[in-house]
Motif scaffolding. Structure first.
Motif, PDB file in Angstrom:
ATOM      1  N   ARG A   1      55.696  38.836  79.599  1.00 26.32           N
ATOM      2  CA  ARG A   1      55.724  37.376  79.608  1.00 26.32           C
ATOM      3  C   ARG A   1      56.705  36.827  80.635  1.00 26.32           C
ATOM      4  N   TRP A   2      57.794  37.589  80.865  1.00 23.43           N
ATOM      5  CA  TRP A   2      58.866  37.088  81.740  1.00 23.43           C
ATOM      6  C   TRP A   2      59.042  37.926  83.005  1.00 23.43           C
ATOM      7  N   SER A   3      58.238  38.962  83.173  1.00 22.85           N
ATOM      8  CA  SER A   3      58.488  39.913  84.269  1.00 22.85           C
ATOM      9  C   SER A   3      58.402  39.273  85.655  1.00 22.85           C
ATOM     10  N   LEU A   4      57.470  38.345  85.848  1.00 21.66           N
ATOM     11  CA  LEU A   4      57.360  37.705  87.161  1.00 21.66           C
ATOM     12  C   LEU A   4      58.637  36.943  87.491  1.00 21.66           C
ATOM     13  N   TYR A   5      59.153  36.201  86.532  1.00 17.93           N
ATOM     14  CA  TYR A   5      60.342  35.386  86.773  1.00 17.93           C
ATOM     15  C   TYR A   5      61.581  36.260  86.929  1.00 17.93           C
ATOM     16  N   ALA A   6      61.636  37.368  86.172  1.00 17.88           N
ATOM     17  CA  ALA A   6      62.744  38.317  86.328  1.00 17.88           C
ATOM     18  C   ALA A   6      62.718  38.934  87.726  1.00 17.88           C
ATOM     19  N   ALA A   7      61.509  39.284  88.207  1.00 20.82           N
ATOM     20  CA  ALA A   7      61.375  39.874  89.547  1.00 20.82           C
ATOM     21  C   ALA A   7      61.759  38.861  90.622  1.00 20.82           C
ATOM     22  N   MET A   8      61.434  37.598  90.405  1.00 17.94           N
ATOM     23  CA  MET A   8      61.816  36.559  91.361  1.00 17.94           C
ATOM     24  C   MET A   8      63.332  36.419  91.440  1.00 17.94           C
ATOM     25  N   VAL A   9      63.988  36.519  90.291  1.00 19.94           N
ATOM     26  CA  VAL A   9      65.453  36.456  90.277  1.00 19.94           C
ATOM     27  C   VAL A   9      66.032  37.644  91.033  1.00 19.94           C
ATOM     28  N   ILE A  10      65.436  38.824  90.870  1.00 20.83           N
ATOM     29  CA  ILE A  10      65.907  40.017  91.598  1.00 20.83           C
ATOM     30  C   ILE A  10      65.788  39.795  93.101  1.00 20.83           C
ATOM     31  N   GLY A  11      64.659  39.228  93.549  1.00 22.94           N
ATOM     32  CA  GLY A  11      64.477  38.946  94.973  1.00 22.94           C
ATOM     33  C   GLY A  11      65.504  37.957  95.496  1.00 22.94           C
ATOM     34  N   ALA A  12      65.776  36.911  94.711  1.00 23.97           N
ATOM     35  CA  ALA A  12      66.780  35.916  95.109  1.00 23.97           C
ATOM     36  C   ALA A  12      68.174  36.531  95.151  1.00 23.97           C
ATOM     37  N   LEU A  13      68.472  37.417  94.200  1.00 26.83           N
ATOM     38  CA  LEU A  13      69.774  38.087  94.190  1.00 26.83           C
ATOM     39  C   LEU A  13      69.933  38.992  95.418  1.00 26.83           C
ATOM     40  N   GLY A  14      68.836  39.629  95.828  1.00 26.17           N
ATOM     41  CA  GLY A  14      68.888  40.449  97.035  1.00 26.17           C
ATOM     42  C   GLY A  14      69.242  39.625  98.255  1.00 26.17           C
TER      43      GLY A  14
END
Length: 228
Positions: free
Chosen positions: A163-176
């Motif tokens: 349910r949240w994996s897309l948004y979690a992955a987006m946060v990872i990209g932004a953190l990178g």
């Protein structure tokens, strides 16, 4: 007609001169890299090789994926002109400019996402960026924006997170992206680590939140279209 031809020739000469000046300045500064700089550069080259290897090995570069990569880069570039807030020394809150690259990465994986992000980073420099050192240029532009492609980790996150994996992955990209920009601030802008982190967070946090809000409404639908 002669005046028109002369104007075109003059404009072309100015473009060539500008590119030559940029390359000369960039190459000239490589002489000042030092041991740390060369180690950093070598590490980046290895990472680029890994990025290319990931893309080629997965055979994801079909005509369709190339078309969507180009479209995502173009959309991100256009959206980056819609600035809601601009920081004094680069960086701004935009209208979800990272989102097209993030969704492309989530749809096609980390490798293609990293390469699309790097291309977008180069366009960001051409949009009005500047540099004081070759490594700083790499960290602030192609590397920082390439790391947005880490949103492609969406494909490997636990299924329990569906349910949240897309948004979690987006946060990872932004953190990178934030990590690379913060490192550039520490190494080449004489900024304390905490100050560099706060500065980049000031625009990247709201920028990422805008991307997530928009993605809630259209993200998975757009990804489905990309993969259909």
């Amino acid at each position: 007609m002669n005046l028109f031809s002369a104007a075109i020739a003059e404009e072309a000469a100015e473009v060539v001169e500008e590119k030559t000046s940029f390359l000369s300045e960039m190459l000239g500064r490589f002489g000042d890299l030092g041991t740390t700089g060369w180690i950093t550069l070598f590490t980046m080259i290895v990472l680029v090789a890994i990025m290319i290897g990931m893309s080629v090995s997965r055979k994801t570069w079909t005509a369709k994926s190339l078309a969507y990569a180009a479209l995502s880069i173009a959309l991100s570039f256009v959206l980056s002109y819609v600035k809601m807030f601009r920081m004094p020394q680069s960086g701004s809150v935009t209208l979800a400019s990272m989102l097209p690259i993030m969704l492309f990465s989530a749809a096609y994986g980390v490798g293609p996402g990293l390469l699309a992000g790097a291309a977008y980073g180069l366009l960001q420099y051409l949009q009005g960026g500047w540099f004081v050192h070759p490594i700083q240029f790499l960290l602030d532009y192609p590397v920082a924006f390439a790391l947005i492609g880490l949103a492609g980790l969406y494909k490997v996150l636990p299924k329990q997170w569906e349910r949240w994996s897309l948004y979690a992955a987006m946060v990872i990209g932004a953190l990178g992206r934030a990590l690379s920009a913060t490192l550039a601030g520490i190494l080449y802008w004489d900024t304390a680590p905490w100050a560099s982190l706060v500065y980049n967070g000031t625009y990247l946090i709201p920028d990422t939140l805008i991307c997530i809000v928009v993605a809630i409404f259209v993200g998975k639908r757009v990804m489905k279209i990309m993969k259909s």
